[in-house]
Each structure stands twice: as structure tokens, then as C-alpha cells.
Enzyme design. Sequence first.
Site, PDB file in Angstrom:
ATOM      1  N   SER A  26     -38.463  64.478 139.489  1.00  0.00           N
ATOM      2  CA  SER A  26     -38.749  63.997 137.663  1.00  0.00           C
ATOM      3  C   SER A  26     -39.650  64.386 137.552  1.00  0.00           C
ATOM      4  O   SER A  26     -40.011  65.775 137.550  1.00  0.00           O
ATOM      5  CB  SER A  26     -38.705  62.406 137.581  1.00  0.00           C
ATOM      6  OG  SER A  26     -38.959  62.304 136.399  1.00  0.00           O
ATOM      7  N   HIS A  53     -34.677  64.809 135.169  1.00  0.00           N
ATOM      8  CA  HIS A  53     -35.000  64.245 134.775  1.00  0.00           C
ATOM      9  C   HIS A  53     -35.753  65.031 133.042  1.00  0.00           C
ATOM     10  O   HIS A  53     -36.347  65.754 133.487  1.00  0.00           O
ATOM     11  CB  HIS A  53     -35.521  63.383 134.757  1.00  0.00           C
ATOM     12  CG  HIS A  53     -35.763  61.683 135.177  1.00  0.00           C
ATOM     13  ND1 HIS A  53     -36.418  60.749 136.077  1.00  0.00           N
ATOM     14  CD2 HIS A  53     -34.052  61.402 136.053  1.00  0.00           C
ATOM     15  CE1 HIS A  53     -35.845  60.126 136.531  1.00  0.00           C
ATOM     16  NE2 HIS A  53     -34.164  60.180 136.433  1.00  0.00           N
ATOM     17  N   ASP A 146     -35.389  55.832 139.698  1.00  0.00           N
ATOM     18  CA  ASP A 146     -34.459  56.192 139.679  1.00  0.00           C
ATOM     19  C   ASP A 146     -34.696  57.105 141.132  1.00  0.00           C
ATOM     20  O   ASP A 146     -35.318  58.324 141.463  1.00  0.00           O
ATOM     21  CB  ASP A 146     -33.898  56.899 138.711  1.00  0.00           C
ATOM     22  CG  ASP A 146     -33.093  57.516 138.359  1.00  0.00           C
ATOM     23  OD1 ASP A 146     -31.709  57.104 138.444  1.00  0.00           O
ATOM     24  OD2 ASP A 146     -32.604  58.298 138.124  1.00  0.00           O
TER      25      ASP A 146
END
Length: 205
Positions: A26, A53, A146
Site C-alpha cells: 500500500s 492499493h 490489509d
Amino acid sequence: MRTTFSGTEPDLPALPKVAAIVVGASAGGVEALLKIFKPLRRGFRLPIIAVLHLPDERRSHLADVFNSHLAIPVKEADDKEVIAPGTLYFAAPGYHLSVEADLTLSFSQEERVYHSRPSIDILFESAADAYGAKLAGVLLTGANNDGAKGTARIKEYGGLTVVQDPAQALARTMPEAALALHTPDFLLPLPDIALLLVELERIAC
């Protein structure tokens, strides 16, 4: 858990033969992914499936950017696409990306996971279901949780797990969340992760 990897340690335990690699990142992920993928030479034969992401309101240029920097072929994943050896696939923005039992890729628009779609957890968990012990999962820098559950699932199914050392990550929340759930096989800085990927491909192929 090993915290170094050079590929030449005399006491290095036998690495497993994997059939695919999944990677999640991310915040800070573009730079981290470039560092671990740049050493991969033309002819690298393992498929790599990655979730980074991204805002889902715009078209992703990830594949174009990485194609211009890497020796291996890079593309944005397509729904129902058969996973091909030696290709780096990026998840498209706005869709979860899963690996099906027949080793094809599939899109879905289920609820976001930690505010993210695509979700690293969904990719990792589905790939663990499909590949079992023949999967390697790599979790890098990121600012949410995540990927932690997905990395634990890969470990539970007998796969190889690699987490970026949080002390060297631009955003340490994601690797720290993974470490809170399980002990990975390797906790490494980015240069060592790159070397490990090269060695996994050499052993597998």
C-alpha cells in the site's frame, strides 16, 4: 523466522518449490515493488500477482510504469484470464482480484476490505486456496491491516511467507499487523526479498 537472505548461507534450510508468488503493498508500495522486481531477469518463469492499493476512480498506469522498468512482462489482470508463467499481473483499480481453483483470475466488487478494493487479503486467501503449499506470499509497506489475515492463511496452508522488516518500511502498519498474527518464514529488507524471489524461481524451474 529468518531475518537475512543472501542465497549463499551454508545453513540455509531447503526452500520449497513454489508455483506462484503473490505480493501486497500500500503506502510506499510503488518504490518497494520496483526494488524487489528490478533484479528479476528476462525469462523469469514464475507468475507474480500483485495488489497495490490505488484510488479506484481513475485508470491505473501501473502496468505501463513497471513495463518500462522491468525485464519481465507486466500487465493489468483481466477477468477470467488464465495465469501464465513469467508474467507480473497487477490488480485493476475498483475490483477485488481472486485466484480460482482452475488457476484463472477473477474480478468481483464485494465490500471493501480495510477501505480497499482491490484487497490484499482477498487475493492472498484465494491464492492460498488454489495453490496450497506451492504459494509464496510477500507483504510489504502499507498503512492499514490489509494482507495480515491473507498472509496467515498462506502460512496455514503450508505456503512460504515473507514480510518486509517494519523498521525499514515507509509505512510499518501493514507488516506489523502481519507479524501480530503469525511468524513469517522470512522477515527481510527489500534487497533480500529480491534475492529470495530470484532463488525461488531458480529452485522451482
